[in-house]
Design a protein around this motif. Structure first.
Motif, short mmCIF file in Angstrom:
data_model
loop_
_atom_site.label_atom_id
_atom_site.label_comp_id
_atom_site.label_asym_id
_atom_site.label_seq_id
_atom_site.Cartn_x
_atom_site.Cartn_y
_atom_site.Cartn_z
N PRO A 98 1.57 4.62 6.77
CA PRO A 98 1.60 4.11 8.14
C PRO A 98 3.03 3.76 8.57
CG PRO A 98 -0.09 3.00 6.83
CD PRO A 98 0.77 3.77 5.87
N ARG A 99 3.28 3.90 9.86
CA ARG A 99 4.61 3.58 10.39
C ARG A 99 5.01 2.15 10.06
NH1 ARG A 99 3.81 4.73 15.70
NH2 ARG A 99 3.71 2.57 16.42
N TRP A 100 6.30 1.96 9.82
CA TRP A 100 6.98 0.70 9.51
C TRP A 100 6.79 0.24 8.08
CZ3 TRP A 100 9.75 1.59 13.23
CH2 TRP A 100 9.37 1.60 14.58
N THR A 101 5.96 0.93 7.28
CA THR A 101 5.76 0.49 5.90
C THR A 101 6.70 1.25 4.96
OG1 THR A 101 3.96 2.07 5.50
CG2 THR A 101 3.36 -0.08 6.38
N ASN A 102 6.83 0.76 3.71
CA ASN A 102 7.82 1.29 2.78
C ASN A 102 7.25 1.96 1.54
OD1 ASN A 102 9.00 -1.24 4.22
ND2 ASN A 102 10.82 -0.16 3.49
N SER A 103 5.99 1.68 1.20
CA SER A 103 5.42 2.25 -0.02
C SER A 103 5.36 3.77 0.10
CB SER A 103 4.02 1.70 -0.26
OG SER A 103 4.05 0.32 -0.48
N LYS A 104 5.94 4.45 -0.87
CA LYS A 104 5.98 5.92 -0.83
C LYS A 104 4.65 6.46 -1.38
CE LYS A 104 9.06 9.83 -1.54
NZ LYS A 104 7.97 10.79 -1.61
N MET A 105 3.65 6.47 -0.51
CA MET A 105 2.33 6.95 -0.87
C MET A 105 2.25 8.45 -0.60
SD MET A 105 1.22 3.96 -1.71
CE MET A 105 -0.47 4.38 -2.13
N GLU A 106 1.48 9.16 -1.44
CA GLU A 106 1.36 10.61 -1.24
C GLU A 106 0.09 11.14 -1.89
OE1 GLU A 106 5.03 11.91 -2.91
OE2 GLU A 106 4.34 11.75 -4.97
N ILE A 107 -0.36 12.27 -1.37
CA ILE A 107 -1.48 12.97 -2.00
C ILE A 107 -1.04 13.39 -3.39
CG2 ILE A 107 -2.88 15.05 -1.90
CD1 ILE A 107 -2.71 14.87 1.17
N ALA A 108 -1.81 13.00 -4.39
CA ALA A 108 -1.46 13.29 -5.79
C ALA A 108 -1.88 14.72 -6.12
CB ALA A 108 -2.13 12.29 -6.72
N THR A 109 -1.00 15.65 -5.89
CA THR A 109 -1.34 17.07 -5.99
C THR A 109 -1.65 17.52 -7.41
OG1 THR A 109 1.02 17.64 -6.15
CG2 THR A 109 0.01 17.67 -3.96
N LYS A 110 -1.24 16.74 -8.41
CA LYS A 110 -1.46 17.14 -9.79
C LYS A 110 -2.60 16.36 -10.46
CE LYS A 110 3.30 18.71 -10.42
NZ LYS A 110 4.55 18.65 -11.22
N ASP A 111 -3.28 15.50 -9.69
CA ASP A 111 -4.39 14.70 -10.22
C ASP A 111 -5.73 15.27 -9.76
OD1 ASP A 111 -2.32 13.13 -11.09
OD2 ASP A 111 -2.99 11.29 -10.11
N PRO A 112 -6.78 15.11 -10.55
CA PRO A 112 -8.11 15.56 -10.13
C PRO A 112 -8.53 14.91 -8.82
CG PRO A 112 -8.11 14.98 -12.46
CD PRO A 112 -6.80 14.52 -11.91
N LEU A 113 -9.03 15.70 -7.89
CA LEU A 113 -9.47 15.29 -6.55
C LEU A 113 -8.32 14.84 -5.65
CD1 LEU A 113 -12.87 13.45 -7.15
CD2 LEU A 113 -12.48 15.81 -6.45
N ASN A 114 -7.10 14.87 -6.16
CA ASN A 114 -5.90 14.62 -5.34
C ASN A 114 -5.98 13.35 -4.50
OD1 ASN A 114 -6.55 17.99 -4.77
ND2 ASN A 114 -4.90 17.34 -6.15
N PRO A 115 -6.27 12.19 -5.10
CA PRO A 115 -6.29 10.95 -4.30
C PRO A 115 -4.89 10.61 -3.81
CG PRO A 115 -6.30 10.43 -6.63
CD PRO A 115 -6.45 11.92 -6.54
N ILE A 116 -4.81 9.72 -2.86
CA ILE A 116 -3.51 9.17 -2.47
C ILE A 116 -3.13 8.09 -3.47
CG2 ILE A 116 -2.33 7.74 -0.75
CD1 ILE A 116 -3.79 9.23 1.42
N LYS A 117 -1.90 8.14 -3.92
CA LYS A 117 -1.39 7.11 -4.81
C LYS A 117 0.10 6.91 -4.52
CE LYS A 117 -0.07 9.93 -8.86
NZ LYS A 117 -0.30 10.15 -10.31
N GLN A 118 0.67 5.86 -5.08
CA GLN A 118 2.08 5.59 -4.85
C GLN A 118 2.93 6.37 -5.83
OE1 GLN A 118 2.89 1.48 -4.24
NE2 GLN A 118 5.08 1.73 -3.91
N ASP A 119 3.99 6.98 -5.32
CA ASP A 119 4.90 7.74 -6.17
C ASP A 119 5.59 6.80 -7.15
OD1 ASP A 119 6.26 9.95 -7.11
OD2 ASP A 119 7.84 9.84 -5.60
N VAL A 120 5.93 7.34 -8.30
CA VAL A 120 6.52 6.55 -9.38
C VAL A 120 7.82 7.21 -9.85
CG1 VAL A 120 6.20 5.71 -11.74
CG2 VAL A 120 4.26 5.73 -10.16
#
Length: 337
Positions: A98-120
């Protein structure tokens, strides 16, 4: 009760386990509504999709899984159609940040079902730095499903191969979207960023439900109606990695935006790459292509209902969020090159 007009509220990162901000339940045309009284971590995002939180927000365990209207777990990468209305070139976008937020969330393309998670990075959750004068992401940031920037394809315009992700979208509407929201957008143009030697297209778009959507039809309309926004977008993408010790990003076309028609053709091209990926005509490159709606039963990418439930069940239940580090609010100043 936190005020929705403060950065403290923004630091909630639009958490879906509790959508009450400033005492008001978010209530817009595509707002979240709790689907059941007992499942506080499940919310309706549109007529077609719901999301389910797992793990603890702001921790390594956090995941956001997707379901369709039938309650079946799906992949936001593979199962959500690219088009919302092909005849009008209206596309779906999965909002990751969402706009103005900082957490680098992304579709986990290498995980089963590709949930959204925070990049590490190096075992730590990634947060985008605030490079003055910007605060977090300056648009609702997400991706168009069923697209893929093929790392094996060298683009004729950029001279670089794809970044192995779905194509990115900067949604410029007035509403701050929610993480995991699936919106319908009108494409306006595209920026060709070169990120560490890889092509990383940035599509400019607006939610079709936005009150300004009727007046925005091409890239020139952004310049006319939102002066400075395109320049700020280039500046943001050029410098956002500098606080992490990396060089400024570069751009094809001298950092100039291409128009709507060019953008739509670029999206269609990445959709073609995705179709080759999902039909096993190209190397998956470590991506997880398991899906519940697209691939036939004899495909290795076909994921049964029971398998999908097992994937979600193998993660932790939704729990209490951890606080976001205070360092995320720091502003970085440095001279532009």
């Amino acid at each position: 009760m936190r005020s929705c007009c403060t950065f403290q509220a923004l630091r909630l990162e639009m958490r879906m386990c509790s959508v009450v901000l400033g005492g008001l339940l978010l209530n817009t045309q595509s707002a979240l509504t709790i689907t059941t009284a007992s499942a506080r971590n499940q919310h309706r995002l549109s007529m077609s999709f719901t999301v389910e939180e797992r793990g603890n927000p702001n921790t390594l365990s956090y995941r956001l899984f997707f379901k369709n209207a039938d309650g079946k777990y799906i992949s936001p990468f593979h199962d959500i159609p690219m088009y919302a209305d092909e005849s009008q070139n209206i596309f779906h976008v999965v909002v990751e940040v969402p706009r103005w937020t900082n957490s680098k969330m992304e579709i986990a393309t290498k995980d089963p079902l590709n949930p959204i998670k925070q990049d590490v990075k190096k075992g730590n959750l990634r947060y985008v730095a605030n490079v003055f004068p910007h605060k977090g992401y300056i648009w609702n940031y997400g991706a168009i499903p069923q697209t893929w920037e093929d790392p094996g394809h060298k683009d004729g315009d950029t001279g670089c191969c794809g970044d192995n992700d779905p194509i990115d979208v900067c949604e410029i509407g007035t509403k701050v979207c929610s993480r995991g929201e699936v919106i319908k957008v009108k494409v306006l143009g595209v920026l060709a960023m070169i990120d560490e030697g890889e092509t990383d297209w940035k599509v400019m778009a607006i939610n079709v439900e936005d009150p300004e959507a009727k007046d925005l039809n091409d890239i020139s309309d952004i310049q006319r109606l939102k002066p400075g926004y395109l320049e700020a977008t280039v500046d943001w993408f050029r410098r956002y990695k500098v606080p992490d010790g990396k060089p400024e990003n570069q751009f094809a076309f001298n950092g100039e935006f291409k128009d709507k028609d060019f953008a739509i053709e670029t999206i269609k091209s990445t959709h073609g790459f995705w179709k080759a990926l999902i039909s096993e005509k190209t190397n998956s490159g470590g991506l997880n292509c398991k899906n519940t709606c697209v691939s036939a039963g004899d495909s290795p990418f076909c994921c049964s209902t029971d398998e999908a439930k097992a994937v979600v069940g193998g993660t932790s239940p939704c729990g209490t969020e951890d606080p976001i580090p205070c360092s995320v609010d720091k502003w970085f100043y440095y001279e532009k090159n």
